[in-house]
Scaffold this motif. Structure first.
Motif, PDB file in Angstrom:
ATOM      1  N   SER A   1      24.814 -94.049 -42.213  1.00 23.57           N
ATOM      2  CA  SER A   1      23.554 -94.747 -41.943  1.00 23.57           C
ATOM      3  C   SER A   1      23.674 -95.760 -40.812  1.00 23.57           C
ATOM      4  CB  SER A   1      23.048 -95.435 -43.209  1.00 23.57           C
ATOM      5  OG  SER A   1      22.736 -94.481 -44.206  1.00 23.57           O
ATOM      6  N   GLU A   2      24.768 -96.525 -40.802  1.00 25.00           N
ATOM      7  CA  GLU A   2      24.901 -97.559 -39.775  1.00 25.00           C
ATOM      8  C   GLU A   2      25.167 -96.979 -38.386  1.00 25.00           C
ATOM      9  OE1 GLU A   2      28.676 -99.880 -39.748  1.00 25.00           O
ATOM     10  OE2 GLU A   2      29.093 -98.802 -41.630  1.00 25.00           O
ATOM     11  N   PHE A   3      25.473 -95.677 -38.332  1.00 30.26           N
ATOM     12  CA  PHE A   3      25.748 -95.032 -37.039  1.00 30.26           C
ATOM     13  C   PHE A   3      24.635 -94.067 -36.628  1.00 30.26           C
ATOM     14  CE2 PHE A   3      29.838 -95.685 -39.281  1.00 30.26           C
ATOM     15  CZ  PHE A   3      30.382 -96.650 -38.440  1.00 30.26           C
TER      16      PHE A   3
ATOM     17  N   GLU B   1      22.815 -90.518 -45.209  1.00 28.83           N
ATOM     18  CA  GLU B   1      23.219 -91.469 -46.253  1.00 28.83           C
ATOM     19  C   GLU B   1      24.347 -90.906 -47.108  1.00 28.83           C
ATOM     20  OE1 GLU B   1      19.655 -92.307 -48.390  1.00 28.83           O
ATOM     21  OE2 GLU B   1      18.795 -93.575 -46.805  1.00 28.83           O
TER      22      GLU B   1
ATOM     23  N   GLN C   1      34.519 -90.429 -38.068  1.00 29.61           N
ATOM     24  CA  GLN C   1      33.065 -90.596 -38.049  1.00 29.61           C
ATOM     25  C   GLN C   1      32.382 -89.358 -37.477  1.00 29.61           C
ATOM     26  OE1 GLN C   1      32.920 -94.167 -35.749  1.00 29.61           O
ATOM     27  NE2 GLN C   1      33.301 -95.525 -37.492  1.00 29.61           N
TER      28      GLN C   1
ATOM     29  N   ASP D   1      21.902 -94.151 -35.029  1.00 30.10           N
ATOM     30  CA  ASP D   1      21.376 -94.180 -33.655  1.00 30.10           C
ATOM     31  C   ASP D   1      22.476 -94.241 -32.597  1.00 30.10           C
ATOM     32  OD1 ASP D   1      18.712 -94.179 -34.580  1.00 30.10           O
ATOM     33  OD2 ASP D   1      18.825 -96.326 -34.980  1.00 30.10           O
ATOM     34  N   ARG D   2      23.720 -94.082 -33.034  1.00 32.05           N
ATOM     35  CA  ARG D   2      24.827 -94.162 -32.085  1.00 32.05           C
ATOM     36  C   ARG D   2      25.150 -92.770 -31.535  1.00 32.05           C
ATOM     37  NH1 ARG D   2      30.092 -97.569 -33.684  1.00 32.05           N
ATOM     38  NH2 ARG D   2      28.378 -99.079 -33.901  1.00 32.05           N
TER      39      ARG D   2
END
Length: 278
Positions: A130-132, A125, A144, A134-135
């Motif tokens: 956060s949005e990545f 965070e 990134q 699980d990528r």
């Protein structure tokens, strides 16, 4: 306040001495930038201060103790390092990568504890990842990926963070993304940041303290105002440069306009190049 110093530090590759009698102090809770030309020894110094390399003589002292006499896990609880161009195994997700930062706190082959998972989540965070989570890391953009690696370093919960040219091979937008993140971590979490920086103007904008190095020797040390001088540009980078001031922040910036004569191409070299073009 100073927690990290080098004391009469010598660093060598095989029998070749790269750094001799180095004595520097890293200000606690500040951003320090090591600057210098290619091959100046700045990355070698960083690696030795971060315990990746062992000195030929002298010591790196953290809170009065030599880091090279402490166990790897003990040192890893106090400082983290992000090397140049780190790579992750194919398919490794951001969450999995960041969890590696908890290694110093694990016993044997133990799994992550509830506390470990909480720290990993915080690090993800804090770096805006956060949005990545699980990528796979290998599917991220350059900026990134750097943020993911910084998150892993944060998960170590160290007070000191070393980075070796963290903006290398990134475009301008991603360079600013990474540097602004480091600035935020310093402002909000009081992390001591020590980084090798290739771009003088980035160092001046984002660092509180600069150390200019040439051939393993400190040529200048202090605030950007003290280090960003025409003489240091000549001594360290072999360039003539003007100093301009950022209208937004007032920090000094380097505007190079000429090579020092002894390092400029000779007339015969220029003539050969012109002849080759013709």
């Amino acid at each position: 306040m100073v927690r990290l110093i080098t004391a009469q530090l010598n660093i060598a590759y095989d029998d070749r001495l790269i750094v001799q009698n180095l004595n520097i102090a890293i200000p606690n809770g500040k951003i320090t930038a090591l600057v210098g030309s290619n091959g100046s020894g700045k990355s070698t110094i960083l690696k030795t201060m971060a315990r990746i390399m062992s000195p030929a003589a002298g010591q790196v002292m953290l809170d009065g103790k030599s880091i090279h006499k402490q166990s790897t896990k003990e040192v890893a609880k106090q400082l983290a390092i992000l090397p140049q161009n780190p790579t992750a195994p194919d398919g490794l997700t951001v969450s999995e990568l960041v969890s590696y930062g908890r290694f110093p706190y694990q016993k044997g082959f133990g799994s992550l504890t509830k506390e470990d998972r909480s720290v990993v989540q915080w690090a993800i965070e804090a770096t805006g990842m956060s949005e990545f989570a699980d990528r796979p890391v290998d599917q991220l953009s350059g900026g990134q990926r750097q943020r993911a690696w910084i998150a892993m370093a944060l998960a170590q919960e160290t007070d000191i963070l070393f980075l070796d040219e963290p903006t290398t091979f990134l475009d301008m937008a991603h360079q600013l993304e990474v540097l602004q993140l480091l600035q935020k971590l310093n402002d909000e979490n009081k992390r001591t940041v020590v980084m090798v920086v290739h771009d003088l103007n980035h160092a001046s904008r984002y660092a509180h303290h600069m150390i200019a190095i040439n051939k393993g020797t400190v040529m200048g040390e202090g605030t950007p105002q003290e280090v960003m001088t025409p003489q240091i540009f000549r001594d360290v980078f072999n360039i003539e440069a003007d100093i301009v001031y950022d209208p937004r922040t007032g920090v000094p910036l380097c505007l190079p306009h000429a090579l020092i004569e002894s390092h400029a191409p000779t007339e015969s070299v220029v003539q050969k190049r012109e002849a080759a073009v013709v």
